[in-house]
Write an enzyme that holds these catalytic residues in place. Structure first.
Site, PDB file in Angstrom:
ATOM      1  N   ALA A 133       0.292  -1.132   0.127  1.00  0.00           N
ATOM      2  CA  ALA A 133       0.255   0.018   0.164  1.00  0.00           C
ATOM      3  C   ALA A 133       0.939   1.632  -0.045  1.00  0.00           C
ATOM      4  O   ALA A 133       0.252   2.156  -1.145  1.00  0.00           O
ATOM      5  CB  ALA A 133      -1.260   0.371   1.176  1.00  0.00           C
ATOM      6  N   THR A 134       2.038   0.988   0.201  1.00  0.00           N
ATOM      7  CA  THR A 134       2.971   2.259   0.863  1.00  0.00           C
ATOM      8  C   THR A 134       3.118   2.800  -0.279  1.00  0.00           C
ATOM      9  O   THR A 134       3.248   4.165  -0.807  1.00  0.00           O
ATOM     10  CB  THR A 134       3.936   1.721   1.257  1.00  0.00           C
ATOM     11  OG1 THR A 134       3.561   1.818   3.054  1.00  0.00           O
ATOM     12  CG2 THR A 134       5.125   3.047   0.929  1.00  0.00           C
ATOM     13  N   ASN A 158      -6.556   3.309   9.568  1.00  0.00           N
ATOM     14  CA  ASN A 158      -5.892   2.714   9.799  1.00  0.00           C
ATOM     15  C   ASN A 158      -5.815   2.409  12.124  1.00  0.00           C
ATOM     16  O   ASN A 158      -5.555   1.593  12.904  1.00  0.00           O
ATOM     17  CB  ASN A 158      -4.482   2.521   9.200  1.00  0.00           C
ATOM     18  CG  ASN A 158      -4.159   3.486   9.761  1.00  0.00           C
ATOM     19  OD1 ASN A 158      -4.750   4.447   9.134  1.00  0.00           O
ATOM     20  ND2 ASN A 158      -3.098   3.848  10.496  1.00  0.00           N
ATOM     21  N   SER A 203      -3.488  -3.905  -0.409  1.00  0.00           N
ATOM     22  CA  SER A 203      -2.776  -4.734  -0.023  1.00  0.00           C
ATOM     23  C   SER A 203      -3.338  -5.578   0.508  1.00  0.00           C
ATOM     24  O   SER A 203      -4.341  -6.188   0.854  1.00  0.00           O
ATOM     25  CB  SER A 203      -2.096  -3.462   1.128  1.00  0.00           C
ATOM     26  OG  SER A 203      -1.191  -4.935   1.735  1.00  0.00           O
ATOM     27  N   CYS A 234       7.658   4.345  25.619  1.00  0.00           N
ATOM     28  CA  CYS A 234       8.425   5.349  26.501  1.00  0.00           C
ATOM     29  C   CYS A 234       9.856   4.791  26.227  1.00  0.00           C
ATOM     30  O   CYS A 234      10.557   5.860  26.833  1.00  0.00           O
ATOM     31  CB  CYS A 234       8.108   4.747  28.089  1.00  0.00           C
ATOM     32  SG  CYS A 234       8.250   3.072  27.900  1.00  0.00           S
TER      33      CYS A 234
END
Ligand code: PMP
Length: 380
Positions: free
Chosen positions: A71-72, A151, A200, A325
């Site tokens: 998809a990118t 998404n 995709s 984190c």
């Protein structure tokens, strides 16, 4: 293990794996070769494309399939390729603020190249203000790109309404693209609304490394990859028969089984929503006008989501988060931020996403474990 990150990636379907192995043994020629082996493969690939278009219920004499790595690449080819090729027609482009980075970052690049981009707000109920959209559609607008299923939070944009505004405008040259990476097999959509759309394979139990841009034949694009001229000269490189066959197979399977899967996933979603809403210290993002049940997002208000996700991982329960984190630069969910305008909710969001391989017992264990962790993890 309890795997609830199916919007991130899915387990490969067993039938697809068998087909892939068989094809790698039997169909290893180069489909561009002019020998009989290659030509037979090329003939099959034309049929696989037609099967995909038929499954998506769009006319194979109007649309072409261009295979890509995913998809990118499809989003890049659609947006960069269209803007660069058609810059003489206009320099204004429209998208939304909640798109995937493979769309947003392409528009940022086009701004560097001299295009002007309007980024539409999406309201907290997952809708776009149509009057505002109408007001920003200009004579020099050449492209509108809006995703269907988001998404990160699962909100579904009403793209019929958007298409209607485009159709009624005086500008007859606007091209409409949609990123349907999270839609196909998971939410119904009328694909013929679009001049181009992105799909995709691995979001629906296909294999990674294959996707497609489907586009109307009348649309001209500038390629991103130059070489031997495969895929109408738009995406050079040797085609993978096994990947293409597996992709065509899984799309057809998921569209055929849509109703059964959707009803099942909706039962998991409804149960998760009911139980999660009982937990104190979290905010479930379920206020959308239309919500695709494959994806559910929540924010941990009393604890850092990255710590919660790590603690869940330690118990082999896998969900997804944006923030980390351990990262010096705290990454917040731009989608949750745009929808809520609340930095705390955006930086502590957790996505859970379902597949047909999940069951109610797993959701129950996830909810109970989350509740336990929220009360036992020390600090914020
Ligand atoms: N668009 C959307 C909506 C997605 O969910 C994803 C995957 N997270 C992509 C684009 C990028 O997909 P790929 O990994 O196939 O390049």
């Amino acid at each position: 293990m309890i795997y609830l990150d199916n919007a991130g990636s899915t387990i490969v379907d067993e039938e697809v794996l068998k087909l892939f192995i068989k094809d790698n043994n039997n169909n290893f020629a180069n489909p561009s070769s002019l020998n009989g082996f290659g030509m037979k493969e090329n003939y099959d690939i034309v049929n696989f494309k037609r099967d995909i278009l038929n499954a998506l219920k769009i006319n194979p004499s109007i649309y072409d399939v261009i295979f890509t790595s995913g998809a990118t690449e499809s989003n890049n080819l659609a947006i960069l390729g269209y803007a660069r090729k058609n810059k003489n027609k206009g320099k204004h482009l429209i998208t939304s603020k909640i798109e995937h980075p493979s769309v947003l970052n392409v528009f940022k690049e086009l701004e560097n190249e001299g295009f002007e981009v309007t980024y539409l707000d999406v309201k907290s109920n997952g809708t776009i203000d149509l009057d505002y959209f109408k007001s920003v559609l200009r004579d020099d607008t050449i492209l509108v790109s809006l995703m269907h299923v988001n998404n990160e939070c699962g909100c579904v944009l009403n793209l019929e309404e958007i298409k209607d505004v485009i159709n009624k405008s005086n500008n007859k040259k606007v091209v409409f693209h949609s990123d349907l990476a999270q839609t196909i097999g998971k939410e119904k959509v009328n694909c013929s609304l679009f001049d181009m759309f992105t799909i995709s394979s691995y979001k629906i139990h296909g294999i990674k490394g294959i996707g497609a841009l489907i586009k109307s034949r009348k649309i001209e694009l500038e390629p991103l990859v130059y070489g031997g001229g495969q895929e109408f000269n738009l995406r050079s490189g040797t085609l993978s028969y096994p990947l293409i066959h597996s992709f065509s197979f899984i799309i057809q399977k998921y569209i055929r089984d849509f109703d059964k899967n959707y009803t099942y996933i909706k039962s998991l979603f409804d149960f998760a929503l009911k139980e999660l809403n009982k937990i104190e210290g979290i905010k479930v993002h379920d206020e959308f006008k239309k919500h695709c049940p494959f994806i559910l997002n929540l924010s941990t208000l009393s604890k850092e989501s990255s710590i919660v996700v790590e603690a869940l991982s330690n118990k082999e329960i896998y969900v997804s988060t944006k923030s980390s984190c351990s990262s010096k630069l705290k990454v917040i969910s731009h989608v949750i931020y745009e929808l809520t305008k609340n930095e705390k909710e955006a930086s502590n969001s957790i996505r859970i996403s379902f597949s047909k391989y999940n069951n109610l017992e797993e959701i129950n264990i996830f909810v109970k474990t989350l509740k336990e962790l929220l009360s036992t993890i020390k600090g914020k």
